[in-house]
Design an enzyme around this catalytic site. Structure first.
Site, mmCIF file in Angstrom:
data_model
loop_
_atom_site.group_PDB
_atom_site.id
_atom_site.type_symbol
_atom_site.label_atom_id
_atom_site.label_comp_id
_atom_site.label_asym_id
_atom_site.label_seq_id
_atom_site.Cartn_x
_atom_site.Cartn_y
_atom_site.Cartn_z
ATOM 1 N N CYS A 202 0.823 -1.307 -0.194
ATOM 2 C CA CYS A 202 0.045 -0.138 0.161
ATOM 3 C C CYS A 202 0.844 1.003 0.087
ATOM 4 C CB CYS A 202 -0.985 0.064 1.194
ATOM 5 S SG CYS A 202 -1.948 1.389 1.439
ATOM 6 N N HIS A 203 0.949 1.935 -0.971
ATOM 7 C CA HIS A 203 1.868 3.090 -1.024
ATOM 8 C C HIS A 203 1.145 4.321 -1.771
ATOM 9 C CE1 HIS A 203 2.453 1.305 -4.908
ATOM 10 N NE2 HIS A 203 2.768 2.534 -5.377
ATOM 11 N N ARG A 204 -0.186 4.052 -2.530
ATOM 12 C CA ARG A 204 -0.425 5.233 -3.487
ATOM 13 C C ARG A 204 -0.995 6.280 -2.555
ATOM 14 N NH1 ARG A 204 -0.357 4.637 -8.256
ATOM 15 N NH2 ARG A 204 0.241 2.598 -8.410
ATOM 16 N N ARG A 237 7.226 5.620 1.788
ATOM 17 C CA ARG A 237 6.290 6.886 1.877
ATOM 18 C C ARG A 237 5.133 6.250 3.050
ATOM 19 N NH1 ARG A 237 2.532 7.436 -2.952
ATOM 20 N NH2 ARG A 237 4.309 8.565 -3.837
ATOM 21 N N ASP A 275 -2.504 -1.480 -3.510
ATOM 22 C CA ASP A 275 -3.274 -0.500 -4.204
ATOM 23 C C ASP A 275 -2.072 -0.235 -5.340
ATOM 24 O OD1 ASP A 275 -1.164 0.719 -3.016
ATOM 25 O OD2 ASP A 275 -2.313 2.202 -1.858
#
Ligand code: UDP
Length: 357
Positions: A202-204, A237, A275
């Site tokens: 998950c990084h979006r 992130r 994601d």
């Protein structure tokens, strides 16, 4: 023929690895690689160049950690200098990052032909930086290499057929990468995970920069961790958001892993939750269901084939779908992304365009 390849982010290293292998088959093609520096450390960059034998970078622009405008602007300026110096026949850009747009724009303004790999994808959400980058890059490219028929249709419905641009469905270079590199998982992957686990990424920005959404996702993962091991390689992130907001995880995330480890993790997982764009397809290549924690996806054929489901960032929906797919046996025999020779098709097309047009 000289090709200037622009890369900067993790998924681009993987795509470029597949295409560089194809370029290597031709003695009369010279590839020069520019790394913008968008992803720059060992686990987000160096490991891919080393493990996937990507040719050496000639220009490392070291541009990172800036706002979108500053990053894209600095890349534009530096890539222009490189193009003036190298005088390539083609500038090859991948996907949808700021490096993609800066490379395409710098080339286009100098009237150097741009080839866009992974063209025509659309989420139809223009707030996403990726959507802005891909729409604008497509518009200034000379040849658009689409990974799917849906991508071709998107371009047609935007009127691209009436422009002087070549559009080709060549399949997906990420499928080439999976097919080629999965042969070496046994030798090269180091990660060891026992028991049943879910592979999560998950990084979006739409999830990590919106705390309500991010907390909903973590709520679902914490609940799932009661039943499964959660293997979650943390993008820098995401790590920052967790640390800055002291978000409590009921499982221990891991550092980002290299490509061979990732292939092994996908292959042995129960199913994939993500994601990421690339991982949705890699789950499919490995015959795993994918639960996509977004409101839309560019890879609509996976949804149509019912091997991927969109849950948004709603913990209830995520848990409901996780329960449902955990009881399903993967069932899809269609070839959605070509035959694993996309990179070669791309290079053959560039040679033809160079020689005959
Ligand atoms: N990936 C990897 N290590 C990780 C996480 C992802 O090698 O720890 C690979 C993944 O298998 C896929 C690519 O990186 O090939 C996807 O990149 P990412 O999710 O960063 O970008 P996106 O595809 O969303 O643009």
């Amino acid at each position: 023929m000289k090709i200037l390849t622009i890369v900067g982010a993790r998924p681009q290293f993987i795509k470029a690895a597949a295409v560089s292998r194809a370029i290597n088959e031709y003695d009369d093609i010279h590839e020069v690689i520019v790394h913008t520096g968008q992803h720059f450390d060992e686990s987000m960059s160096d490991v891919f160049f080393r493990e996937m034998s990507i040719p050496d970078v000639k220009y490392n622009l070291k541009i990172n950690g800036l706002t979108h405008g500053a990053m894209t602007g600095q890349m534009l300026e530096k890539i222009e200098e490189v193009i003036l110096n190298e005088k390539p026949d083609w500038v090859l850009v991948y996907g949808d990052t700021n490096s993609t747009l800066a490379g395409a724009l710098a080339a286009s303004k100098l009237h150097v032909k741009v080839a866009h790999v992974e063209a025509g994808l659309r989420s139809f959400n223009m707030r996403m930086p990726e959507e802005q980058n891909r729409v604008l890059t497509d518009r200034i490219s000379s040849v658009l290499f689409c990974p799917t028929e849906n991508a071709v249709e998107n371009l047609k419905s935007e009127g691209f057929e009436s422009l002087s641009v070549k559009i080709k469905n060549v399949g997906d270079v990420m499928f080439d990468a999976t097919r080629f590199y999965e042969k070496s998982i046994g030798d090269k992957a180091r990660v060891e995970i026992d028991g049943k686990y879910l592979l999560v990424t998950c990084h979006r920005a739409e999830n990590t920069d919106n705390l309500d959404r991010f907390k909903e996702i973590i709520l679902a993962l914490n609940e799932l961790s009661k039943k499964y091991k959660i293997v979650f390689p943390l993008h820098p992130r995401t790590k920052k958001v967790i640390e800055n907001n002291k978000i409590k995880l009921d499982f221990k995330p891991i550092e980002p892993v290299g490509y061979f480890d990732m292939l092994k993790l996908i292959k042995n997982s129960e199913f994939v939750m993500t994601d990421s764009g690339g991982l949705q397809k890699e789950a499919y290549f490995h015959q795993k269901y994918c639960l996509t924690m977004r409101d839309e996806t560019e890879w609509v054929e996976l949804i149509e084939n019912k091997v991927n489901v969109l849950t948004g960032a709603c913990s209830k929906k995520i848990l409901q779908e996780a329960r449902r797919i955990s009881n399903l046996k993967f069932n899809s025999s269609t070839d959605l992304y070509g035959d694993g020779n996309s990179a070669d098709l791309i290079i053959k097309s560039l040679i033809n365009l160079q020689n005959y047009e």
